[in-house]
Enzyme design. Structure first.
Site, PDB file in Angstrom:
ATOM      1  N   GLU A   1      30.098  48.348  17.059  1.00  0.00           N
ATOM      2  CA  GLU A   1      29.270  48.060  15.897  1.00  0.00           C
ATOM      3  C   GLU A   1      27.883  47.612  16.350  1.00  0.00           C
ATOM      4  O   GLU A   1      27.763  46.704  17.185  1.00  0.00           O
ATOM      5  CB  GLU A   1      29.880  46.951  15.034  1.00  0.00           C
ATOM      6  N   CYS A   2      26.862  48.236  15.816  1.00  0.00           N
ATOM      7  CA  CYS A   2      25.483  47.844  16.059  1.00  0.00           C
ATOM      8  C   CYS A   2      25.200  47.739  17.569  1.00  0.00           C
ATOM      9  O   CYS A   2      25.076  48.745  18.239  1.00  0.00           O
ATOM     10  CB  CYS A   2      25.157  46.547  15.320  1.00  0.00           C
ATOM     11  N   GLY A   3      25.124  46.545  18.135  1.00  0.00           N
ATOM     12  CA  GLY A   3      24.883  46.428  19.568  1.00  0.00           C
ATOM     13  C   GLY A   3      25.952  47.116  20.391  1.00  0.00           C
ATOM     14  O   GLY A   3      25.666  47.727  21.433  1.00  0.00           O
TER      15      GLY A   3
END
Length: 424
Positions: free
Chosen positions: A320-322
């Site tokens: 997720e994201c990073g």
């Protein structure tokens, strides 16, 4: 039965987080064991809450979570404080759904309004009166005046508020000792402040000196009992999940980890920054965080990177994201320096080209890797330079407006910029 209240404000920047942290630490010092919750999808503030109380802080998201989910989470053995987000009535468009006020309505909890009085005197009465009368189902039970310039200033504020018959619980003087450092996604994380305990002690001293803790505690009320509940599908859970946990990957929601554990999943934490090998597990989760601040270290940590590639042969991997950026080919930092990532997804992202992506999302899985429908939140400044592969989700914004497909999937690896909050 446990009792609670909500700390809210007319707008962001009123100081409600610092006031909340001071209240939590001060109340726990007195033996009034108090837990906390945070309204909305915030990852940063809950870590500060947990440091103040010694107990996990859970998110309560009135946009992304069902009423049943919220009722399950708010059950607490101790009295509690919910810290609001933004202004009391601020939520997602078009009508402010998910605002802190929604929690006040659903649970019948009193609201203590933190007002930044730095640049006002008698006008404070108009502000408080407006919030007190805006919605008859939201009770403003008390006011804390923050950033008060002097005793005379405080007296003027109290005099202006006297006709409203809403108790002023405290007047907090301005304090330069209570500022916290920030970065592009907001405040720095709790674990990155070496003087965190001193900061919390200072906040507690400040609040205990200037706020009537007895009167505030007396305002707490038990949350309204939930109505009839329907079945809720939390999805299947693997037997083991390898969970990345360190300063680069710290944005995981406690309620999701609790769901996995309740289903019998064993959580196997590891640190990519420490160059740990990914533990053998049915699934691997790389949550969001700040990999862009540690990109050179991650790129050099070949034990982690090589073990992640090996895990992709036998385990389902989700970022997720990073975490999503780390699964890609290249991450370009704010200085424009490219760093080679795991190369498991055809993704190149850049912080040298900054653009804010912010808002709630409805997601519908396109592949067996992430089937079903989800509520989620997106908040990042990274720009996608290149994305090659099969999209993971169809997406809409909070108003149902279609967005471009989100994320990528390749084999057993998948990820997106969205932080999943719950199943829809």
């Amino acid at each position: 039965m446990s009792k609670g209240l909500i700390i809210a404000a007319p707008a962001s920047g009123a100081g409600k987080t610092t006031v909340t942290l001071g209240l939590l630490r001060a109340l726990n010092r007195t033996g009034h064991m108090t837990r906390s919750f945070k309204s909305g999808p915030d990852y940063i503030d809950p870590a500060f809450h947990a440091a103040a109380t010694g107990q996990p802080c859970l998110n309560l998201d009135a946009w992304a979570m069902s009423s049943d989910r919220l009722s399950d989470l708010i059950t607490a053995e101790a009295d509690f404080i919910i810290e609001g987000a933004m202004g009391l009535f601020d939520g997602a468009p078009p009508m402010g759904k998910g605002a802190t006020a929604d929690l006040a309505r659903q649970f019948g909890l009193p609201v203590v309004l933190v007002v930044n009085a730095a640049s006002m005197s008698h006008s404070v009465a108009a502000v408080v009166r407006g919030f007190a009368t805006h919605d008859p189902d939201v009770q403003i039970a008390g006011v804390i005046l923050n950033n008060v310039g002097s005793e005379r200033h405080g007296a003027m504020l109290r005099s202006a508020l006297a006709p409203l018959d809403i108790p002023v619980l405290g007047t907090l003087p301005r304090s330069a000792n209570l500022a916290r450092p920030s970065r592009h996604l907001g405040l720095v994380q709790a674990g990155e402040m070496p003087d965190l305990d001193r900061f919390l002690a200072t906040a507690a001293d400040h609040v205990a000196t200037h706020v009537d803790l007895i009167a505030l505690s007396a305002l707490m009320a038990p949350p309204r009992a939930p109505g009839p509940r329907g079945p809720r599908d939390r999805g299947a859970a693997p037997k083991t999940i390898a969970l990345a946990q360190d300063a680069a990957f710290s944005f995981s929601y406690p309620h999701q980890i609790a769901d996995w554990q309740a289903a019998g999943t064993k959580i196997l934490p590891f640190s990519p920054l420490a160059d740990d090998a990914v533990p053998e597990a049915e699934a691997v989760f790389l949550p969001g965080g700040y990999p862009e601040l540690h990109a050179a270290c991650l790129a050099a940590n070949q034990t982690f990177m090589q073990s992640l590639k090996v895990a992709a042969q036998t385990s389902d991997i989700y970022g997720e994201c990073g975490g999503y950026m780390t699964l890609g080919e290249t991450l370009i930092d704010a200085d424009g320096t490219p760093h080679k990532m795991a190369g498991l997804l055809g993704l190149t992202t850049s912080f040298a080209i900054r653009k804010l992506h912010l808002g709630y999302r409805h997601l519908t899985g396109r592949s067996p890797h992430k089937p079903g429908r989800y509520t989620a939140h997106e908040f990042h400044y990274a720009t996608t330079v290149d994305a090659q592969g099969t999209p993971l989700f169809d997406a809409t914004d909070a108003e149902g407006t279609p967005l471009p497909p989100m994320g990528l999937t390749e084999g057993r690896v998948a990820g997106s910029f969205a932080h999943i909050i719950d199943r829809a």
